[in-house]
Design a protein around this motif. Structure first.
Motif, PDB file in Angstrom:
ATOM      1  N   TYR A  71       7.763  -9.487 -10.120  1.00 47.67           N
ATOM      2  CA  TYR A  71       7.863  -9.156  -8.860  1.00 47.67           C
ATOM      3  C   TYR A  71       5.977  -7.862  -8.959  1.00 47.67           C
ATOM      4  O   TYR A  71       5.646  -8.016  -7.764  1.00 47.67           O
ATOM      5  N   ILE A  72       6.332  -7.730  -9.897  1.00 44.04           N
ATOM      6  CA  ILE A  72       5.112  -6.680 -10.527  1.00 44.04           C
ATOM      7  C   ILE A  72       4.156  -8.166  -9.818  1.00 44.04           C
ATOM      8  O   ILE A  72       2.526  -7.627  -9.581  1.00 44.04           O
ATOM      9  N   PHE A  73       4.022  -8.980 -10.591  1.00 39.19           N
ATOM     10  CA  PHE A  73       2.733 -10.191 -11.026  1.00 39.19           C
ATOM     11  C   PHE A  73       2.290  -9.933  -9.157  1.00 39.19           C
ATOM     12  O   PHE A  73       1.343 -10.288  -8.852  1.00 39.19           O
ATOM     13  N   ILE A  74       3.206 -10.342  -8.238  1.00 36.27           N
ATOM     14  CA  ILE A  74       3.244 -11.095  -7.096  1.00 36.27           C
ATOM     15  C   ILE A  74       2.793  -9.842  -6.822  1.00 36.27           C
ATOM     16  O   ILE A  74       1.731 -10.221  -5.095  1.00 36.27           O
ATOM     17  N   VAL A  75       3.233  -7.896  -6.736  1.00 39.84           N
ATOM     18  CA  VAL A  75       2.734  -7.621  -5.765  1.00 39.84           C
ATOM     19  C   VAL A  75       0.485  -7.523  -6.272  1.00 39.84           C
ATOM     20  O   VAL A  75      -0.118  -7.119  -5.335  1.00 39.84           O
ATOM     21  N   GLU A  76       0.992  -7.755  -7.065  1.00 43.21           N
ATOM     22  CA  GLU A  76       0.149  -7.313  -8.215  1.00 43.21           C
ATOM     23  C   GLU A  76      -1.719  -8.131  -7.466  1.00 43.21           C
ATOM     24  O   GLU A  76      -2.885  -7.659  -7.287  1.00 43.21           O
ATOM     25  N   LYS A  77      -1.319  -9.338  -8.042  1.00 40.43           N
ATOM     26  CA  LYS A  77      -1.958 -10.514  -8.668  1.00 40.43           C
ATOM     27  C   LYS A  77      -1.900 -11.455  -7.378  1.00 40.43           C
ATOM     28  O   LYS A  77      -3.392 -11.852  -7.094  1.00 40.43           O
ATOM     29  N   VAL A  78      -1.229 -11.701  -6.478  1.00 39.93           N
ATOM     30  CA  VAL A  78      -1.367 -12.258  -5.509  1.00 39.93           C
ATOM     31  C   VAL A  78      -1.728 -12.060  -4.285  1.00 39.93           C
ATOM     32  O   VAL A  78      -2.384 -12.366  -3.712  1.00 39.93           O
ATOM     33  N   LEU A  79      -0.550 -10.525  -3.373  1.00 41.62           N
ATOM     34  CA  LEU A  79      -0.517 -10.248  -2.344  1.00 41.62           C
ATOM     35  C   LEU A  79      -2.218  -9.566  -2.000  1.00 41.62           C
ATOM     36  O   LEU A  79      -2.866  -8.853  -1.310  1.00 41.62           O
ATOM     37  N   ARG A  80      -1.974  -8.461  -4.050  1.00 38.40           N
ATOM     38  CA  ARG A  80      -3.277  -7.619  -4.306  1.00 38.40           C
ATOM     39  C   ARG A  80      -3.312  -6.173  -2.814  1.00 38.40           C
ATOM     40  O   ARG A  80      -4.336  -5.845  -2.401  1.00 38.40           O
ATOM     41  N   ASP A  81      -1.679  -6.313  -3.564  1.00 37.91           N
ATOM     42  CA  ASP A  81      -1.680  -4.747  -2.182  1.00 37.91           C
ATOM     43  C   ASP A  81      -0.908  -4.049  -3.224  1.00 37.91           C
ATOM     44  O   ASP A  81       0.946  -3.921  -3.515  1.00 37.91           O
ATOM     45  N   THR A  82      -1.806  -2.889  -4.134  1.00 38.61           N
ATOM     46  CA  THR A  82      -0.953  -2.035  -5.412  1.00 38.61           C
ATOM     47  C   THR A  82       0.513  -1.154  -4.091  1.00 38.61           C
ATOM     48  O   THR A  82       1.110  -0.274  -5.000  1.00 38.61           O
ATOM     49  N   THR A  83      -0.495  -0.651  -3.156  1.00 37.15           N
ATOM     50  CA  THR A  83       1.051   0.484  -2.249  1.00 37.15           C
ATOM     51  C   THR A  83       1.975  -0.730  -2.304  1.00 37.15           C
ATOM     52  O   THR A  83       2.747   0.865  -1.734  1.00 37.15           O
ATOM     53  N   LEU A  84       2.273  -1.550  -2.387  1.00 39.86           N
ATOM     54  CA  LEU A  84       3.830  -1.702  -1.733  1.00 39.86           C
ATOM     55  C   LEU A  84       4.885  -1.502  -3.165  1.00 39.86           C
ATOM     56  O   LEU A  84       6.337  -1.161  -2.590  1.00 39.86           O
ATOM     57  N   LEU A  85       3.848  -0.795  -4.590  1.00 38.52           N
ATOM     58  CA  LEU A  85       5.425  -0.452  -5.123  1.00 38.52           C
ATOM     59  C   LEU A  85       5.116   1.047  -5.220  1.00 38.52           C
ATOM     60  O   LEU A  85       5.896   1.153  -6.009  1.00 38.52           O
TER      61      LEU A  85
END
Length: 287
Positions: A71-85
């Motif tokens: 899920y961290i890869f999805i958020v950071e690399k795919v969606l490029r939205d680290t605020t979701l974390l």
């Protein structure tokens, strides 16, 4: 003395009889341990039982265990939205269960809400389609029946070929890849869905060929006739297995009918979809 003290600490009803423990008396920490063993839909149902379960249902450790390992890869690399974390894990799970576009809106990723399995959709505009820029053969038509604003519509062609490629860091598991296709062009007329079958021809003469290969050397090939005019159909290309969650899996897939002894037409190409195989079985049984 010990007995009298123990008895004095027991809650009693108006008649003086000891009251039985209630479900609401379970501490939140204990309720959370129970919820962690359940699937997301069951967690949400029990959250409505009482305050204890409702409070426990938001615990981060519960929902982190339901999120996919990548899920961290999805958020950071795919969606490029680290605020979701920064969200609570329950909110993050809910957000990832919604369709999330990426690659300039040409692809979408989401989690199956029941299992947390990773699902992908690749639109027709992200596929390589022979002749797509020639308006004599293909057009992009607007639709409300797709995840995307348009689908590719084939009027007539001799050489039919659709290729796709995706590279992704999937969690360990078995996945199924499909093409979503429809014979005929659907629209609405006076509020009712109608399907124009004017250009449908050639698909009953020879079957189409589906192919799938992966960077790990997996290969699948199948053939079938396209049928069921006027309805969107998920045609299964094949399955592939991911064993290493730390490596990217490259998948190449295609849909072809290149017998040039006859033309074929009247086909809508919506997208290619990848589901965990367990999720795919549920989707196919409901379609």
């Amino acid at each position: 003395m010990g007995a009298s003290i123990s008895g004095a600490m027991v809650d009693r009803d108006e008649g003086g009889s000891p009251m039985k423990p209630r479900l609401g008396d379970i501490p939140e920490s204990c309720a959370a341990l129970v919820l962690a063993l359940l699937d997301p839909p069951e967690i949400c149902k029990l959250a409505r039982v009482n305050r204890s379960f409702h409070g426990a249902s938001s615990a981060d450790f519960i929902w982190e265990s339901k999120l996919p390992s990548n899920y961290i890869f999805i958020v950071e690399k795919v969606l490029r939205d680290t605020t979701l974390l920064n969200l609570q894990k329950k909110q993050l799970y809910a957000g990832l269960c919604r369709p999330n576009p990426f690659d300039a809106g040409r692809k979408e990723i989401w989690l199956d809400k029941n299992t947390g399995g990773v699902c992908l959709s690749i639109s027709s505009k992200a596929l390589t389609i022979t002749g797509i820029d020639d308006r004599r053969y293909w057009t992009h038509i607007s639709t409300e029946e797709s995840r995307y604003p348009t689908v590719a519509y084939l009027q007539q062609i001799w050489w039919f070929q659709v290729d796709g490629e995706v590279e992704f860091g999937f969690p360990v598991g078995t996945y199924s890849l499909f093409f979503r296709l429809q014979l005929g062009k659907s629209s609405k007329r006076l509020g009712r869905r109608v399907c124009n079958s004017k250009h449908i021809h050639g698909w009953e003469i020879k079957p189409v060929r589906f192919q799938l290969t992966t960077s790990e050397g997996q290969s699948v090939e199948s053939r079938c006739y396209l049928d069921n005019p006027g309805n969107w159909v998920l045609y299964r290309v094949g399955d592939f297995v991911v064993q290493n969650p730390n490596a990217f899996t490259n998948i190449k897939f295609s849909l072809t009918q290149i017998d040039c002894t006859h033309t074929k037409g009247g086909l809508c190409v919506d997208a290619a979809l990848i589901y965990p195989t367990t999720v795919a079985k549920e989707i196919r049984s409901c379609s």
